[in-house]
Write a protein that holds these residues in place. Structure first.
Motif, short mmCIF file in Angstrom:
data_model
loop_
_atom_site.label_atom_id
_atom_site.label_comp_id
_atom_site.label_asym_id
_atom_site.label_seq_id
_atom_site.Cartn_x
_atom_site.Cartn_y
_atom_site.Cartn_z
N ARG A 215 5.01 16.27 -13.71
CA ARG A 215 4.98 16.71 -15.02
C ARG A 215 6.51 16.60 -15.55
NH1 ARG A 215 0.00 16.97 -15.43
NH2 ARG A 215 -1.15 18.76 -14.35
N GLY A 216 6.46 16.38 -17.09
CA GLY A 216 7.54 16.29 -17.63
C GLY A 216 8.25 14.91 -17.77
N LEU A 217 7.79 13.79 -17.36
CA LEU A 217 7.83 12.53 -17.69
C LEU A 217 7.94 12.18 -18.99
CD1 LEU A 217 6.24 10.88 -14.48
CD2 LEU A 217 8.61 11.66 -14.66
N LYS A 218 8.71 11.26 -19.59
CA LYS A 218 8.58 10.66 -20.81
C LYS A 218 7.46 9.99 -21.06
CE LYS A 218 13.64 10.05 -20.60
NZ LYS A 218 14.62 8.89 -20.68
N SER A 219 6.70 9.79 -22.00
CA SER A 219 5.57 9.03 -22.24
C SER A 219 5.66 7.61 -21.95
CB SER A 219 5.11 8.89 -23.72
OG SER A 219 6.04 8.38 -24.52
N ARG A 220 6.97 6.94 -22.31
CA ARG A 220 7.39 5.70 -21.82
C ARG A 220 7.39 5.46 -20.37
NH1 ARG A 220 12.03 2.61 -24.54
NH2 ARG A 220 11.16 1.12 -23.47
N GLU A 221 7.64 6.49 -19.62
CA GLU A 221 7.63 6.61 -18.02
C GLU A 221 6.44 6.52 -17.43
OE1 GLU A 221 11.75 8.52 -16.43
OE2 GLU A 221 10.08 9.90 -17.74
N TYR A 222 5.30 7.40 -18.27
CA TYR A 222 3.97 7.39 -17.88
C TYR A 222 3.35 5.99 -18.10
CZ TYR A 222 3.53 12.23 -17.34
OH TYR A 222 3.39 13.87 -16.79
N ALA A 223 3.64 5.43 -19.13
CA ALA A 223 3.10 4.02 -19.36
C ALA A 223 3.51 3.05 -18.38
CB ALA A 223 3.41 3.68 -21.03
N LEU B 79 4.07 9.58 -7.85
CA LEU B 79 4.80 9.98 -9.20
C LEU B 79 4.25 10.08 -10.46
CD1 LEU B 79 7.98 7.11 -8.63
CD2 LEU B 79 7.80 9.60 -8.20
N ASN B 80 3.16 9.30 -10.66
CA ASN B 80 2.36 9.21 -12.02
C ASN B 80 1.68 10.86 -12.28
OD1 ASN B 80 1.51 7.95 -14.12
ND2 ASN B 80 -0.69 7.61 -13.23
N LYS B 81 1.84 11.71 -11.05
CA LYS B 81 1.41 13.11 -11.32
C LYS B 81 2.35 14.01 -11.74
CE LYS B 81 -2.52 11.96 -8.07
NZ LYS B 81 -2.93 12.05 -6.70
N LEU C 38 0.82 -1.19 -0.10
CA LEU C 38 0.05 0.04 -0.04
C LEU C 38 0.79 1.30 0.24
CD1 LEU C 38 -2.97 -1.33 2.55
CD2 LEU C 38 -3.23 -0.58 0.09
N SER C 39 1.87 1.04 0.59
CA SER C 39 3.01 2.44 0.76
C SER C 39 3.51 2.66 -0.58
CB SER C 39 3.92 2.09 1.73
OG SER C 39 5.08 2.89 1.78
N ILE C 40 3.96 1.53 -1.44
CA ILE C 40 4.60 1.72 -2.76
C ILE C 40 3.39 2.28 -3.56
CG2 ILE C 40 4.40 -0.71 -3.35
CD1 ILE C 40 7.61 1.30 -4.28
N LYS C 41 2.00 1.75 -3.50
CA LYS C 41 1.13 2.30 -4.31
C LYS C 41 1.00 3.80 -4.18
CE LYS C 41 -3.96 1.95 -4.64
NZ LYS C 41 -5.08 1.17 -4.08
N SER C 42 1.02 4.09 -2.96
CA SER C 42 0.82 5.72 -2.54
C SER C 42 1.99 6.46 -3.32
CB SER C 42 0.82 5.82 -1.23
OG SER C 42 0.79 7.39 -0.91
N PHE C 43 3.17 5.70 -3.34
CA PHE C 43 4.37 6.57 -3.86
C PHE C 43 4.38 6.67 -5.36
CE2 PHE C 43 8.63 6.16 -5.72
CZ PHE C 43 9.32 7.19 -5.10
N VAL C 44 3.91 5.50 -6.09
CA VAL C 44 4.07 5.40 -7.50
C VAL C 44 2.86 6.31 -8.15
CG1 VAL C 44 3.58 3.77 -9.43
CG2 VAL C 44 5.07 3.05 -7.48
N SER C 45 1.66 6.51 -7.31
CA SER C 45 0.67 7.06 -7.59
C SER C 45 0.91 8.75 -7.55
CB SER C 45 -0.79 7.03 -6.61
OG SER C 45 -1.21 5.76 -7.02
#
Length: 188
Positions: free
Chosen positions: A84-92, A80-82, A71-78
């Motif tokens: 700006r400026g990430l590569k499209s492959r990173e978002y995917a 990160l997903n917000k 659950l902690s990593i889920k919160s962290f990754v969520s």
């Protein structure tokens, strides 16, 4: 009289110390056969009072720790997903990772619920513990699949490094939980 009282206090303190050390020894002994024994001891010793020398409680606590880490990593990754400026492959890769983590959370939650049904011996126990083993194993696979999504040089960077480091820890805790579940199943 004072000597007798002092002796009684000393013996009482020794008895309490022996009783307090027993869960720790139980945890150490149980964790010694896991893949990551030091991490196992570290993550479960905090709960030694609740675990005592109860193998069912040990397994339940190990699953609880694994679920909390997931659950902690889920919160962290969520979060990160917000960014700006990430590569499209990173978002995917982040999107796929969140899906895998959500699956892992679901499987670990189901495992905890199923473990509650592992109270009797015989075929019922075997059926329920087999379900627990399967779901925890699947959660471990989900964790690995998340990190696989960041493979390759194109995704090298801080995002990849921070996710991998955290996911390795989650996978190790989950692996230890699975090992303790397998012990519980074979000893029951």
């Amino acid at each position: 009289m004072a000597k007798t009282f002092s002796l009684i206090l000393l013996l009482s303190a020794l008895c309490i110390a022996t009783i307090a050390a027993a869960p720790s020894n139980f945890i150490k002994s149980s964790c010694s056969t896991t893949t990551y024994p030091a991490l196992c001891i570290e993550s479960l010793s905090v709960y030694s009072g609740a675990i005592q020398q109860n193998r069912h409680q040990l397994v339940q606590t190990a699953l609880f720790v694994s679920l909390n880490k997931t659950l902690s990593i889920k919160s962290f990754v969520s979060k990160l997903n917000k960014f700006r400026g990430l590569k499209s492959r990173e978002y995917a890769a982040l999107h796929d990772c969140i899906e895998e983590i959500n699956d892992g959370v679901d499987r670990l939650t189901r495992s905890l619920e199923e473990l509650k049904l592992c109270t009797v011996k015989g075929e019922d126990f075997t059926w329920h513990i087999s379900n627990v083993e399967t779901w925890v194993s699947s959660a471990l696979t989900d964790e690995g699949t998340c990190t696989d999504g960041f493979a390759g040089k194109a995704l090298n960077g801080k995002i990849k490094g921070s996710i991998r480091a955290r996911m390795v820890n989650v996978a190790q805790v989950t692996s230890n939980a699975l090992s303790l579940i397998n012990q519980y199943a074979s000893n029951h």
